[in-house]
Design a protein around this motif. Sequence first.
Motif, PDB file in Angstrom:
ATOM      1  N   ALA A   1      45.237  25.477  38.407  1.00  0.00           N
ATOM      2  CA  ALA A   1      45.370  26.904  38.738  1.00  0.00           C
ATOM      3  C   ALA A   1      44.168  27.406  39.538  1.00  0.00           C
ATOM      4  N   ALA A   2      42.970  27.008  39.147  1.00  0.00           N
ATOM      5  CA  ALA A   2      41.769  27.428  39.882  1.00  0.00           C
ATOM      6  C   ALA A   2      41.760  26.829  41.278  1.00  0.00           C
TER       7      ALA A   2
ATOM      8  N   ILE B   1      38.150  32.216  45.006  1.00  0.00           N
ATOM      9  CA  ILE B   1      38.414  33.219  43.969  1.00  0.00           C
ATOM     10  C   ILE B   1      37.751  34.539  44.332  1.00  0.00           C
ATOM     11  N   GLU B   2      36.534  34.480  44.855  1.00  0.00           N
ATOM     12  CA  GLU B   2      35.831  35.696  45.278  1.00  0.00           C
ATOM     13  C   GLU B   2      36.632  36.430  46.349  1.00  0.00           C
ATOM     14  N   ASN B   3      37.159  35.709  47.328  1.00  0.00           N
ATOM     15  CA  ASN B   3      37.984  36.328  48.378  1.00  0.00           C
ATOM     16  C   ASN B   3      39.254  36.922  47.800  1.00  0.00           C
ATOM     17  N   LEU B   4      39.856  36.238  46.853  1.00  0.00           N
ATOM     18  CA  LEU B   4      41.076  36.719  46.224  1.00  0.00           C
ATOM     19  C   LEU B   4      40.823  37.998  45.420  1.00  0.00           C
ATOM     20  N   MET B   5      39.696  38.042  44.717  1.00  0.00           N
ATOM     21  CA  MET B   5      39.393  39.196  43.867  1.00  0.00           C
ATOM     22  C   MET B   5      38.857  40.381  44.663  1.00  0.00           C
ATOM     23  N   GLY B   6      38.295  40.115  45.838  1.00  0.00           N
ATOM     24  CA  GLY B   6      37.772  41.186  46.680  1.00  0.00           C
ATOM     25  C   GLY B   6      36.659  41.954  45.991  1.00  0.00           C
ATOM     26  N   PRO B   7      36.664  43.276  46.140  1.00  0.00           N
ATOM     27  CA  PRO B   7      35.577  44.078  45.549  1.00  0.00           C
ATOM     28  C   PRO B   7      35.583  44.079  44.020  1.00  0.00           C
ATOM     29  N   ASP B   8      36.684  43.659  43.409  1.00  0.00           N
ATOM     30  CA  ASP B   8      36.753  43.612  41.945  1.00  0.00           C
ATOM     31  C   ASP B   8      36.129  42.350  41.362  1.00  0.00           C
ATOM     32  N   ASP B   9      35.575  41.488  42.217  1.00  0.00           N
ATOM     33  CA  ASP B   9      34.970  40.256  41.722  1.00  0.00           C
ATOM     34  C   ASP B   9      33.744  40.536  40.858  1.00  0.00           C
ATOM     35  N   THR B  10      33.043  41.607  41.123  1.00  0.00           N
ATOM     36  CA  THR B  10      31.830  41.945  40.387  1.00  0.00           C
ATOM     37  C   THR B  10      32.167  42.925  39.268  1.00  0.00           C
ATOM     38  N   TYR B  11      31.619  42.685  38.110  1.00  0.00           N
ATOM     39  CA  TYR B  11      31.800  43.585  36.977  1.00  0.00           C
ATOM     40  C   TYR B  11      30.470  43.706  36.238  1.00  0.00           C
TER      41      TYR B  11
ATOM     42  N   ASP C   1      31.246  18.010  42.672  1.00  0.00           N
ATOM     43  CA  ASP C   1      30.154  18.206  43.622  1.00  0.00           C
ATOM     44  C   ASP C   1      30.013  19.690  43.971  1.00  0.00           C
ATOM     45  N   GLU C   2      28.850  20.026  44.465  1.00  0.00           N
ATOM     46  CA  GLU C   2      28.498  21.414  44.743  1.00  0.00           C
ATOM     47  C   GLU C   2      29.412  22.053  45.795  1.00  0.00           C
ATOM     48  N   ASP C   3      29.827  21.284  46.781  1.00  0.00           N
ATOM     49  CA  ASP C   3      30.705  21.821  47.820  1.00  0.00           C
ATOM     50  C   ASP C   3      32.056  22.253  47.252  1.00  0.00           C
ATOM     51  N   TYR C   4      32.614  21.448  46.353  1.00  0.00           N
ATOM     52  CA  TYR C   4      33.895  21.788  45.736  1.00  0.00           C
ATOM     53  C   TYR C   4      33.738  23.036  44.865  1.00  0.00           C
ATOM     54  N   TYR C   5      32.677  23.082  44.068  1.00  0.00           N
ATOM     55  CA  TYR C   5      32.393  24.260  43.237  1.00  0.00           C
ATOM     56  C   TYR C   5      32.316  25.516  44.116  1.00  0.00           C
ATOM     57  N   ASP C   6      31.534  25.446  45.196  1.00  0.00           N
ATOM     58  CA  ASP C   6      31.364  26.603  46.083  1.00  0.00           C
ATOM     59  C   ASP C   6      32.668  27.004  46.756  1.00  0.00           C
ATOM     60  N   ALA C   7      33.480  26.027  47.130  1.00  0.00           N
ATOM     61  CA  ALA C   7      34.762  26.335  47.764  1.00  0.00           C
ATOM     62  C   ALA C   7      35.676  27.081  46.796  1.00  0.00           C
ATOM     63  N   ILE C   8      35.746  26.612  45.573  1.00  0.00           N
ATOM     64  CA  ILE C   8      36.578  27.282  44.559  1.00  0.00           C
ATOM     65  C   ILE C   8      36.040  28.683  44.288  1.00  0.00           C
ATOM     66  N   ARG C   9      34.741  28.794  44.112  1.00  0.00           N
ATOM     67  CA  ARG C   9      34.133  30.103  43.837  1.00  0.00           C
ATOM     68  C   ARG C   9      34.427  31.078  44.979  1.00  0.00           C
TER      69      ARG C   9
ATOM     70  N   ALA D   1      27.911  40.717  36.968  1.00  0.00           N
ATOM     71  CA  ALA D   1      28.397  39.345  36.841  1.00  0.00           C
ATOM     72  C   ALA D   1      29.573  39.189  37.793  1.00  0.00           C
ATOM     73  N   SER D   2      29.972  37.963  38.002  1.00  0.00           N
ATOM     74  CA  SER D   2      31.015  37.653  38.972  1.00  0.00           C
ATOM     75  C   SER D   2      32.164  36.906  38.310  1.00  0.00           C
ATOM     76  N   ILE D   3      33.370  37.408  38.494  1.00  0.00           N
ATOM     77  CA  ILE D   3      34.555  36.728  37.988  1.00  0.00           C
ATOM     78  C   ILE D   3      34.652  35.344  38.612  1.00  0.00           C
ATOM     79  N   SER D   4      34.441  35.279  39.923  1.00  0.00           N
ATOM     80  CA  SER D   4      34.590  34.000  40.624  1.00  0.00           C
ATOM     81  C   SER D   4      33.581  32.961  40.121  1.00  0.00           C
ATOM     82  N   GLU D   5      32.373  33.387  39.859  1.00  0.00           N
ATOM     83  CA  GLU D   5      31.376  32.445  39.360  1.00  0.00           C
ATOM     84  C   GLU D   5      31.714  32.001  37.938  1.00  0.00           C
ATOM     85  N   GLY D   6      32.154  32.941  37.112  1.00  0.00           N
ATOM     86  CA  GLY D   6      32.538  32.586  35.746  1.00  0.00           C
ATOM     87  C   GLY D   6      33.701  31.610  35.714  1.00  0.00           C
ATOM     88  N   LEU D   7      34.731  31.877  36.518  1.00  0.00           N
ATOM     89  CA  LEU D   7      35.885  30.981  36.557  1.00  0.00           C
ATOM     90  C   LEU D   7      35.510  29.620  37.145  1.00  0.00           C
TER      91      LEU D   7
END
Length: 172
Positions: free
Chosen positions: A24-25, A82-92, A71-79, A109-115
């Motif tokens: 899903a992620a 998700i950040e792009n998908l969440m838009g301005p609501d990514d930060t809480y 690897d770090e590249d995969y982590y950053d790509a996923i993050r 905090a960041s939803i994308s980073e947490g996920l």
Amino acid sequence: MEPTSSLSTNSLAFIGLCNEYCAAADAAREAERTDFVATMLRLLPRLYIAATDLRTDGADEDSAYIEPSMDEDYYDAIRRNIENLMGPDDTYLEVFEEDMKYSDTPIAASISEGLADILQVCYNFIETIKDAPEHVIVDALYAMKEDFQIYWSRILCNVLRALNHIYYSAES
């Protein structure tokens, strides 16, 4: 004759949930925001319950280890996806951060980073147990339970709260 497994039903369900969460992620880039949030709201509580209920009888605590494989590249790509998908609501605003009691300003905090952090844990776990003998799986389950208690249970709960707010604010 089928090989038998001494893994509990809950352990097998947990492994399946970790795999489902990773998928899903990974699919966040193609997902619709509402569908993605609904999927996370369905998966995260189940992951929490399954991780809480993990039985690790027979684990060798000294051998309980999960090999880092993401690897770090995969982590950053996923993050980023998700950040792009969440838009301005990514930060809480995070209220359960340890530093909060010493701060006069809110801590973001960041939803994308947490996920992505949860994904990293689940991904490394799945990669560690893939094609592994049962005793390695039992040890990895022990490591996951410990890591859950110490680290990612808090992240899961915090992200769940933020996603819940987004989901039910959008329905109003």
